[in-house]
Design a protein around this motif. Structure first.
Motif, PDB file in Angstrom:
ATOM      1  N   TYR A 107       6.120   3.167   8.062  1.00  0.00           N
ATOM      2  CA  TYR A 107       7.436   2.353   8.401  1.00  0.00           C
ATOM      3  C   TYR A 107       7.832   2.477   9.836  1.00  0.00           C
ATOM      4  CZ  TYR A 107      12.620   2.108   8.359  1.00  0.00           C
ATOM      5  OH  TYR A 107      13.772   1.576   8.798  1.00  0.00           O
ATOM      6  N   GLU A 108       7.638   3.753  10.277  1.00  0.00           N
ATOM      7  CA  GLU A 108       8.186   3.910  11.759  1.00  0.00           C
ATOM      8  C   GLU A 108       7.207   3.160  12.618  1.00  0.00           C
ATOM      9  OE1 GLU A 108       9.930   7.540  13.034  1.00  0.00           O
ATOM     10  OE2 GLU A 108      10.846   8.136  11.223  1.00  0.00           O
ATOM     11  N   ALA A 109       6.089   3.295  12.430  1.00  0.00           N
ATOM     12  CA  ALA A 109       4.997   2.675  13.204  1.00  0.00           C
ATOM     13  C   ALA A 109       5.106   1.230  13.324  1.00  0.00           C
ATOM     14  CB  ALA A 109       3.479   2.906  12.674  1.00  0.00           C
ATOM     15  N   ALA A 110       5.548   0.689  12.102  1.00  0.00           N
ATOM     16  CA  ALA A 110       5.853  -0.861  11.934  1.00  0.00           C
ATOM     17  C   ALA A 110       6.804  -1.146  12.934  1.00  0.00           C
ATOM     18  CB  ALA A 110       6.062  -1.316  10.407  1.00  0.00           C
ATOM     19  N   VAL A 111       8.058  -0.467  12.708  1.00  0.00           N
ATOM     20  CA  VAL A 111       9.293  -0.723  13.655  1.00  0.00           C
ATOM     21  C   VAL A 111       8.721  -0.673  15.258  1.00  0.00           C
ATOM     22  CG1 VAL A 111      11.544   0.086  14.326  1.00  0.00           C
ATOM     23  CG2 VAL A 111      10.767   0.039  11.753  1.00  0.00           C
ATOM     24  N   TRP A 112       8.009   0.404  15.432  1.00  0.00           N
ATOM     25  CA  TRP A 112       7.905   0.648  16.802  1.00  0.00           C
ATOM     26  C   TRP A 112       7.051  -0.515  17.340  1.00  0.00           C
ATOM     27  CZ3 TRP A 112       8.757   2.337  21.426  1.00  0.00           C
ATOM     28  CH2 TRP A 112       7.371   2.426  22.360  1.00  0.00           C
ATOM     29  N   SER A 113       6.172  -1.235  16.390  1.00  0.00           N
ATOM     30  CA  SER A 113       5.178  -2.635  16.684  1.00  0.00           C
ATOM     31  C   SER A 113       6.188  -3.613  17.223  1.00  0.00           C
ATOM     32  CB  SER A 113       4.366  -2.647  15.626  1.00  0.00           C
ATOM     33  OG  SER A 113       3.300  -1.670  15.168  1.00  0.00           O
ATOM     34  N   VAL A 114       7.205  -3.869  16.421  1.00  0.00           N
ATOM     35  CA  VAL A 114       8.179  -4.911  16.813  1.00  0.00           C
ATOM     36  C   VAL A 114       9.002  -4.569  18.089  1.00  0.00           C
ATOM     37  CG1 VAL A 114      10.312  -5.995  16.008  1.00  0.00           C
ATOM     38  CG2 VAL A 114       8.344  -5.688  14.391  1.00  0.00           C
ATOM     39  N   ARG A 183       5.955  -0.753  -0.176  1.00  0.00           N
ATOM     40  CA  ARG A 183       4.675  -1.083   0.255  1.00  0.00           C
ATOM     41  C   ARG A 183       4.147  -0.693   1.887  1.00  0.00           C
ATOM     42  NH1 ARG A 183       5.064  -7.333  -0.497  1.00  0.00           N
ATOM     43  NH2 ARG A 183       2.740  -7.276   0.148  1.00  0.00           N
ATOM     44  N   LEU A 184       5.278   0.108   2.454  1.00  0.00           N
ATOM     45  CA  LEU A 184       5.014   0.949   3.826  1.00  0.00           C
ATOM     46  C   LEU A 184       4.861   2.516   3.810  1.00  0.00           C
ATOM     47  CD1 LEU A 184       6.774  -1.189   6.251  1.00  0.00           C
ATOM     48  CD2 LEU A 184       4.444  -0.917   5.981  1.00  0.00           C
ATOM     49  N   HIS A 188       0.793   4.205  -0.328  1.00  0.00           N
ATOM     50  CA  HIS A 188       0.270   2.788  -0.541  1.00  0.00           C
ATOM     51  C   HIS A 188      -0.664   2.393   0.533  1.00  0.00           C
ATOM     52  CE1 HIS A 188       0.477  -1.255  -1.713  1.00  0.00           C
ATOM     53  NE2 HIS A 188       0.741  -1.874  -0.388  1.00  0.00           N
ATOM     54  N   VAL A 189      -0.572   2.789   1.627  1.00  0.00           N
ATOM     55  CA  VAL A 189      -1.726   2.362   2.721  1.00  0.00           C
ATOM     56  C   VAL A 189      -2.854   3.122   2.275  1.00  0.00           C
ATOM     57  CG1 VAL A 189      -2.220   2.452   5.182  1.00  0.00           C
ATOM     58  CG2 VAL A 189       0.267   1.769   4.414  1.00  0.00           C
ATOM     59  N   GLN A 190      -3.104   4.443   2.058  1.00  0.00           N
ATOM     60  CA  GLN A 190      -4.046   5.335   1.864  1.00  0.00           C
ATOM     61  C   GLN A 190      -4.730   4.514   0.583  1.00  0.00           C
ATOM     62  OE1 GLN A 190      -3.276   9.360   1.924  1.00  0.00           O
ATOM     63  NE2 GLN A 190      -3.023   9.378   4.203  1.00  0.00           N
ATOM     64  N   ARG A 191      -4.272   4.319  -0.219  1.00  0.00           N
ATOM     65  CA  ARG A 191      -4.722   3.747  -1.595  1.00  0.00           C
ATOM     66  C   ARG A 191      -5.512   2.328  -1.417  1.00  0.00           C
ATOM     67  NH1 ARG A 191      -0.491   4.398  -4.475  1.00  0.00           N
ATOM     68  NH2 ARG A 191       0.351   2.477  -4.107  1.00  0.00           N
ATOM     69  N   LEU A 192      -4.830   1.559  -0.329  1.00  0.00           N
ATOM     70  CA  LEU A 192      -5.414   0.385  -0.130  1.00  0.00           C
ATOM     71  C   LEU A 192      -6.606   0.653   0.727  1.00  0.00           C
ATOM     72  CD1 LEU A 192      -2.314  -2.097   0.963  1.00  0.00           C
ATOM     73  CD2 LEU A 192      -3.818  -2.145  -0.913  1.00  0.00           C
ATOM     74  N   GLY A 193      -6.913   1.324   1.454  1.00  0.00           N
ATOM     75  CA  GLY A 193      -7.910   1.825   2.578  1.00  0.00           C
ATOM     76  C   GLY A 193      -7.716   0.636   3.706  1.00  0.00           C
ATOM     77  N   GLN A 194      -8.443   0.902   4.870  1.00  0.00           N
ATOM     78  CA  GLN A 194      -8.340   0.477   6.073  1.00  0.00           C
ATOM     79  C   GLN A 194      -8.276  -1.070   6.177  1.00  0.00           C
ATOM     80  OE1 GLN A 194     -11.037   1.589   9.277  1.00  0.00           O
ATOM     81  NE2 GLN A 194      -9.835   0.339  10.984  1.00  0.00           N
ATOM     82  N   ALA A 196      -8.103  -3.542   3.580  1.00  0.00           N
ATOM     83  CA  ALA A 196      -7.101  -3.947   2.765  1.00  0.00           C
ATOM     84  C   ALA A 196      -5.731  -3.687   3.090  1.00  0.00           C
ATOM     85  CB  ALA A 196      -7.236  -3.541   1.385  1.00  0.00           C
ATOM     86  N   ALA A 197      -5.380  -2.616   3.848  1.00  0.00           N
ATOM     87  CA  ALA A 197      -4.047  -2.368   4.521  1.00  0.00           C
ATOM     88  C   ALA A 197      -3.973  -3.205   5.578  1.00  0.00           C
ATOM     89  CB  ALA A 197      -4.012  -1.016   4.906  1.00  0.00           C
ATOM     90  N   GLU A 198      -4.860  -3.216   6.362  1.00  0.00           N
ATOM     91  CA  GLU A 198      -4.629  -3.989   7.651  1.00  0.00           C
ATOM     92  C   GLU A 198      -4.232  -5.646   7.192  1.00  0.00           C
ATOM     93  OE1 GLU A 198      -7.946  -3.619  10.289  1.00  0.00           O
ATOM     94  OE2 GLU A 198      -7.530  -1.566  10.594  1.00  0.00           O
ATOM     95  N   ALA A 199      -5.035  -6.069   6.240  1.00  0.00           N
ATOM     96  CA  ALA A 199      -4.934  -7.376   5.769  1.00  0.00           C
ATOM     97  C   ALA A 199      -3.437  -7.739   5.118  1.00  0.00           C
ATOM     98  CB  ALA A 199      -5.684  -8.042   4.727  1.00  0.00           C
ATOM     99  N   GLU A 200      -2.996  -6.808   4.479  1.00  0.00           N
ATOM    100  CA  GLU A 200      -1.520  -6.892   4.015  1.00  0.00           C
ATOM    101  C   GLU A 200      -0.665  -6.651   5.071  1.00  0.00           C
ATOM    102  OE1 GLU A 200      -0.336  -5.192  -0.028  1.00  0.00           O
ATOM    103  OE2 GLU A 200       0.763  -3.743   1.253  1.00  0.00           O
ATOM    104  N   LEU A 201      -0.728  -5.898   6.044  1.00  0.00           N
ATOM    105  CA  LEU A 201       0.148  -5.650   7.195  1.00  0.00           C
ATOM    106  C   LEU A 201       0.416  -6.766   7.935  1.00  0.00           C
ATOM    107  CD1 LEU A 201      -0.949  -1.931   7.790  1.00  0.00           C
ATOM    108  CD2 LEU A 201       1.475  -2.643   7.362  1.00  0.00           C
ATOM    109  N   GLN A 202      -0.836  -7.541   8.107  1.00  0.00           N
ATOM    110  CA  GLN A 202      -0.727  -8.717   8.880  1.00  0.00           C
ATOM    111  C   GLN A 202       0.011  -9.810   8.135  1.00  0.00           C
ATOM    112  OE1 GLN A 202      -4.514  -9.871  10.908  1.00  0.00           O
ATOM    113  NE2 GLN A 202      -5.170  -7.821  10.816  1.00  0.00           N
ATOM    114  N   THR A 203       0.380  -9.723   6.933  1.00  0.00           N
ATOM    115  CA  THR A 203       1.262 -10.782   6.480  1.00  0.00           C
ATOM    116  C   THR A 203       2.810 -10.520   6.869  1.00  0.00           C
ATOM    117  OG1 THR A 203       1.878  -9.430   4.281  1.00  0.00           O
ATOM    118  CG2 THR A 203      -0.282 -11.024   4.387  1.00  0.00           C
ATOM    119  N   LEU A 204       3.059  -9.550   7.458  1.00  0.00           N
ATOM    120  CA  LEU A 204       4.491  -9.108   8.265  1.00  0.00           C
ATOM    121  C   LEU A 204       4.616  -9.946   9.408  1.00  0.00           C
ATOM    122  CD1 LEU A 204       4.700  -5.414   7.989  1.00  0.00           C
ATOM    123  CD2 LEU A 204       6.255  -6.850   6.894  1.00  0.00           C
TER     124      LEU A 204
END
Length: 280
Positions: A107-114, A183-184, A188-194, A196-204
């Motif tokens: 969550y905090e990494a995503a906010v920093w990205s924006v 979903r952040l 959840h991220v660890q369960r998806l793996g690198q 699948a997690a990156e693909a889902e994150l890129q829908t943000l």
């Protein structure tokens, strides 16, 4: 492990230039990002002492700190890698006790990205501090003020932030809503793996390949992730090993020797680039 190395690691919003024996952290707590925590971390020999201020469980907060500063079982694999790989071993000796320091959460990494996209890091740090001070929580930790990011429920209510373009606010809201949906979370991220997690994150909105790798790897602690979009680490690795790793396949082939802690090796290579060690 060196607490000094962790405190002065300097990435993302962290930019400490001095170390007085205390690592100060303030973050949204795993499992309930709307609950803040503040922690003072001190080191005595091989022991770490945590002074925690939070309504959350001490065990949850302590485990989160352990992940953030990489005091986890993967450290054994990291040390073993240094013993069998001369390049990694030289880097470890150049920076004794350095381990990856992570964002407090995806969550905090995503906010920093924006906040940091297409702007100087110092400007991103200033924006994050403004967001924290105006909408988050401020603690006094070991005699110094330190601010915590607002949780997702509060972030959804932010409709403007001085210095941040208006089109970034909906991006922050999308992150907040996804965090509330679970979903952040690290789990959840660890369960998806690198991948699948990156693909889902890129829908943000606003999150591309580089930031999706940052969020998945540096936000959740995927020990064996390999960030192909990290150009600096790739360039330094090629120089240290004397190999052409300009292509993804050649870089991935080199990184096979770093398993099961490819992420740790990548961070070490990137963080110690300026120390220019000579492999033994």
């Amino acid at each position: 492990f060196s607490l000094r190395e962790a405190a002065l690691f300097g990435f993302g919003h962290r930019a400490e230039s001095d170390f007085d024996g205390v690592l100060r952290l303030a973050f949204c707590v795993d499992g309930d990002y709307d609950t803040p925590a503040a922690v003072a971390v001190r080191q005595s020999g091989e022991q770490l002492e945590l002074t925690i201020t939070s309504a959350a469980s001490v065990g949850v907060v302590a485990a989160q700190v352990g992940r953030v500063i990489s005091c986890t079982p993967a450290a054994r694999d990291y040390l073993a890698l240094g013993e069998r790989d001369p390049v990694i071993g030289a880097l470890q000796r150049a920076a004794p006790g350095l381990r990856p320091v992570l964002f407090h959460s995806p969550y905090e990494a995503a906010v920093w990205s924006v906040l940091s996209a297409r702007r100087a890091r110092a400007q991103g740090i200033g924006l994050r501090e403004r967001l924290n001070r105006e909408h988050g929580t401020t603690f006094t930790v070991a005699g110094r003020e330190i601010s915590c990011l607002p949780g997702p429920s509060r972030l959804l209510q932010v409709d403007a932030l001085p210095g941040l373009p208006a089109d970034r606010i909906p991006r922050l809201h999308a992150i907040a809503q996804r965090a509330l949906d679970g979903r952040l979370s690290v789990e959840h991220v660890q369960r998806l793996g690198q991948a699948a997690a990156e693909a889902e994150l890129q829908t943000l909105p606003g999150i591309g390949p580089f930031y999706s790798q940052l969020i998945s790897m540096r936000g959740s602690g995927l020990d064996d992730a390999l960030p192909l979009a990290e150009a600096k680490a790739r360039e330094v690795a090629g120089r240290l090993y004397g190999l052409d790793v300009s292509g993804d396949a050649s870089y991935a082939a080199l990184a096979e020797r770093w398993r099961p802690v490819r992420a740790w090796a990548t961070v070490l290579i990137r963080a110690t680039a300026e120390r220019s060690p000579t492999p033994a």
